[in-house]
Design an enzyme around this catalytic site. Structure first.
Site, PDB file in Angstrom:
ATOM      1  N   ASP A   1       0.848  -1.201   0.000  1.00  0.00           N
ATOM      2  CA  ASP A   1       0.000   0.000   0.000  1.00  0.00           C
ATOM      3  C   ASP A   1       0.882   1.250   0.000  1.00  0.00           C
ATOM      4  O   ASP A   1       0.658   2.189   0.752  1.00  0.00           O
ATOM      5  CB  ASP A   1      -0.955   0.012   1.193  1.00  0.00           C
ATOM      6  CG  ASP A   1      -2.089   1.023   1.029  1.00  0.00           C
ATOM      7  OD1 ASP A   1      -2.366   1.437  -0.128  1.00  0.00           O
ATOM      8  OD2 ASP A   1      -2.696   1.405   2.042  1.00  0.00           O
ATOM      9  N   LEU A   2       1.874   1.223  -0.875  1.00  0.00           N
ATOM     10  CA  LEU A   2       2.812   2.347  -0.945  1.00  0.00           C
ATOM     11  C   LEU A   2       2.173   3.486  -1.732  1.00  0.00           C
ATOM     12  O   LEU A   2       1.785   3.319  -2.882  1.00  0.00           O
ATOM     13  CB  LEU A   2       4.113   1.893  -1.614  1.00  0.00           C
ATOM     14  CG  LEU A   2       5.274   2.859  -1.533  1.00  0.00           C
ATOM     15  CD1 LEU A   2       5.632   3.170  -0.088  1.00  0.00           C
ATOM     16  CD2 LEU A   2       6.477   2.293  -2.254  1.00  0.00           C
TER      17      LEU A   2
END
Length: 181
Positions: free
Chosen positions: A127-128
């Site tokens: 979930d960058l």
């Protein structure tokens, strides 16, 4: 402080240091949950604590401890407070030319070092995005935060092979996900 659907984040000052406390529960939301869903949320929260506490790098938010309730059940955890804000908010305040090419390169290298630390531990962030990268108060250092969706390569491989699908471990923020997910 912004939290998630099932948790709240608080800024807390202890002695001379500020920290972030991520609490387990927004208690009002739990009335709508089945026991199975509640157990999934508790497991995910404990997994996030495990992920946050196992990595040590100047490019990852520092884990400081757990909070326990009256029954010794973990109800939250504490990390360092990164007062420089998120990369998203920092860039929204600047014009393109306000950030030098040298500073952009330095930030990119710091984010890459954070990712490298995770990959060296056979883990993926999943979930960058700009909201999950924060700056120190002097804006000289970027650190990855929010390890809620971090999984090891073994966990992903086991999940995929156990049910016979190529990719069952989809996670992240929809607008920032890789197209193959």
């Amino acid at each position: 402080f912004q939290g998630g659907r099932w948790n709240n984040n608080y800024k807390w000052k202890s002695q001379n240091n500020q920290q972030v406390v991520k609490s387990f529960a927004k208690f009002g939301n739990f009335n709508e949950l089945t026991t199975s869903k509640m157990n999934q949320i508790i497991t995910a929260f404990n997994d996030e604590i495990k992920s946050t506490s196992q990595f040590q790098s100047p490019f990852l938010v520092k884990f400081l401890g757990k909070l326990k309730g009256n029954t010794s059940q973990v109800i939250g955890f504490i990390t360092e407070y990164l007062s420089g804000g998120s990369l998203s908010s920092y860039l929204s305040e600047k014009s393109f030319n306000d950030v030098s090419i040298e500073q952009r390169f330095q930030y990119a290298m710091q984010i890459a070092q954070g990712i490298k630390c995770l990959h060296d531990n056979q883990s993926m962030h999943r979930d960058l995005k700009g909201q999950n990268v924060c700056l120190t108060s002097d804006k000289s250092l970027m650190k990855l935060i929010d390890f809620q969706t971090v999984k090891t390569s073994d966990e992903i491989t086991t999940t995929m092979s156990s049910i016979g699908l190529k990719n069952t471990s989809i996670a992240g923020t929809y607008n920032w996900m890789a197209p193959e997910q």
